[in-house]
Design an enzyme around this catalytic site. Structure first.
Site, PDB file in Angstrom:
ATOM      1  N   ARG A  41      33.417  29.018 -86.261  1.00  0.00           N
ATOM      2  CA  ARG A  41      33.582  30.529 -85.616  1.00  0.00           C
ATOM      3  C   ARG A  41      34.465  31.338 -86.814  1.00  0.00           C
ATOM      4  O   ARG A  41      34.182  32.577 -86.939  1.00  0.00           O
ATOM      5  CB  ARG A  41      34.280  30.670 -84.404  1.00  0.00           C
ATOM      6  CG  ARG A  41      33.308  30.557 -83.160  1.00  0.00           C
ATOM      7  CD  ARG A  41      34.110  30.459 -82.214  1.00  0.00           C
ATOM      8  NE  ARG A  41      33.189  30.216 -80.750  1.00  0.00           N
ATOM      9  CZ  ARG A  41      33.393  30.024 -79.486  1.00  0.00           C
ATOM     10  NH1 ARG A  41      34.753  29.990 -79.233  1.00  0.00           N
ATOM     11  NH2 ARG A  41      32.668  29.831 -78.653  1.00  0.00           N
ATOM     12  N   LYS A 198      22.588  21.857 -62.279  1.00  0.00           N
ATOM     13  CA  LYS A 198      22.235  22.498 -60.813  1.00  0.00           C
ATOM     14  C   LYS A 198      21.529  24.043 -61.093  1.00  0.00           C
ATOM     15  O   LYS A 198      21.671  24.717 -61.878  1.00  0.00           O
ATOM     16  CB  LYS A 198      23.878  23.068 -60.601  1.00  0.00           C
ATOM     17  CG  LYS A 198      24.778  21.699 -60.167  1.00  0.00           C
ATOM     18  CD  LYS A 198      25.939  22.281 -59.632  1.00  0.00           C
ATOM     19  CE  LYS A 198      26.863  21.007 -59.304  1.00  0.00           C
ATOM     20  NZ  LYS A 198      28.227  21.538 -58.602  1.00  0.00           N
ATOM     21  N   GLY A 351      25.792  25.328 -74.965  1.00  0.00           N
ATOM     22  CA  GLY A 351      26.504  24.228 -75.704  1.00  0.00           C
ATOM     23  C   GLY A 351      25.512  23.010 -75.754  1.00  0.00           C
ATOM     24  O   GLY A 351      25.371  22.490 -76.969  1.00  0.00           O
ATOM     25  N   GLY A 374      28.567  32.066 -72.232  1.00  0.00           N
ATOM     26  CA  GLY A 374      28.292  33.005 -71.114  1.00  0.00           C
ATOM     27  C   GLY A 374      27.644  34.273 -71.445  1.00  0.00           C
ATOM     28  O   GLY A 374      26.854  34.901 -70.479  1.00  0.00           O
TER      29      GLY A 374
END
Length: 397
Positions: A41, A198, A351, A374
């Protein structure tokens, strides 16, 4: 998307002598001793900083690091390790400025790093007073932190409201371009791969994509839930039986549009979840009560790969099997190779997806690899990210 690009301001000579405030994402992992373990980053933030310096600006950069308590400084929350590494990479002394909200002394050609922005009281709640103080520090605000684009905070949103000019840095601009190309004006057919453990964590994504994509490939525990909804036995595989109606609704929404959610015709099973577990390929109709489905089968992988090679646009979020285990990686490997070989524009994020891309060495064949976890998921949900919204609003005047 219509927004001001920092690169355009630089080439037009509007940056020379100006105070430029860059909101970067240098939230890097640290070990227990406070040493940086991975600096991607920081490296990714450098082009924007160099662009500003080469254009003759007085440059301020800030970032968040970890989850500090606002107003309570602790050495572990300091950007000091980031300042050292940034200085090394740029070959220059790097000043780290604390208590900077009320004023920063920086001249054209100089570069300073402003201490962890999440230490400022009111940062997370986008406090107007704090945002106005930040905006007063600069002539040009540059948002270059896509990983924070889904948060309306003082250093990401409020400052963009009140700064004289608000624009997107090269990293954020590339994300905005890629997202627009993949979702706003895609070349058809548009295929989305959504996988993970999920359905519940990605249900809104599945529903949003079902209204737009031509094919929705599901994998992992999500695929098991869809198989269960299709009336297949999945043994003791990971699934969410309570969400069968939601899975059926997604399948029906796709069918109503002449699109599809392909259900695996074969799977790779084991009796235990382990790297050395014995893998058995079975027809999807032959799964035993004590089986664990850990990957799609070779027949299914070939079918999906063929469809991906015919796609115009591909959006990829999540591996389709337990690719970390050699016996259960074939499905994800086949998907990765098909994306690499496809002429489609591909957008990938998340990820585990990035780990799969790295494992199979297809970085250069993927059209765009998103850096925001996110933020990327919220884009797939069909949400307008706060950063995109305010930068478009400012561009419109």
């Amino acid at each position: 998307m219509n927004f001001i690009r920092f690169s355009d301001l630089c080439t037009s000579g509007k940056v020379a002598g100006r105070r430029v405030f860059i909101r970067a994402d240098m939230n890097v992992p640290l070990d227990d001793s406070g040493h940086i373990t991975e600096d991607t980053r920081i490296r990714a933030s450098i082009p924007c900083i160099r662009m500003a310096l080469e254009a003759g600006a007085a440059v301020m950069v800030t970032s968040h690091l970890g989850r500090p308590v606002e107003g309570e400084f602790k050495p572990a929350d300091s950007l000091a390790p980031v300042a050292r590494r940034l200085g090394e990479l740029m070959g220059r002394e790097m000043a780290l400025v604390t208590n900077w909200v009320d004023g920063v002394d920086v001249k054209p050609g100089q570069l300073v790093l402003l201490e962890n922005c999440r230490l400022n009281k009111g940062e997370k709640k986008n406090d107007e007073t704090l945002a106005r103080k930040m905006a007063a520090l600069c002539d040009i605000f540059v948002h270059d932190a896509f990983g924070t684009a889904h948060r309306a905070e003082a250093s990401t949103y409020g400052i963009a409201q009140y700064a004289p000019i608000a624009c997107a840095g090269p990293l954020l601009a590339a994300e905005m371009d890629a997202i627009s190309k993949a979702l706003s004006s895609p070349r058809r057919p548009l295929v989305a791969i959504v996988a993970g453990s999920k359905v519940s964590t990605k249900l809104t994504i599945l529903k949003a994509l079902a209204a737009n994509v031509d094919q929705l490939i599901v994998g992992g525990g999500i695929a098991n839930t869809f198989m269960l909804a299709a009336g297949l036995n999945i043994g003791k595989s990971l699934a969410e039986p309570g969400l069968l109606q939601e899975a059926l609704a997604v399948m029906q929404a796709m069918k109503a549009r002449g699109a599809a959610v392909p259900i695996p015709t074969d799977v790779v099973c084991a009796k235990t979840f382990a790297a050395d577990a014995r893998a058995t390929v079975k027809a999807a109709t032959d799964v035993a009560d004590d089986d664990l489905i850990l990957d799609i089968g070779p027949e299914t992988a070939k079918k999906l790969a063929a469809q991906l090679k015919q796609a115009g646009t591909i959006v990829w979020n999540g591996p389709v099997g337990v690719f970390e285990f050699a016996a259960f990686e074939n499905g994800t490997r086949e998907i990765a190779r098909a994306i690499a070989e496809s002429s489609a524009f591909s957008l990938a994020g998340g990820g585990d997806t990035l780990a799969a891309i790295a494992k199979y060495g297809i970085e250069k064949q993927v059209g765009y690899i998103s850096t925001g976890g996110g933020a990327f998921l919220e884009v797939l949900e069909g949400k307008t990210l706060p950063a995109f919204e305010i930068l478009q609003k400012r561009a419109a005047g």
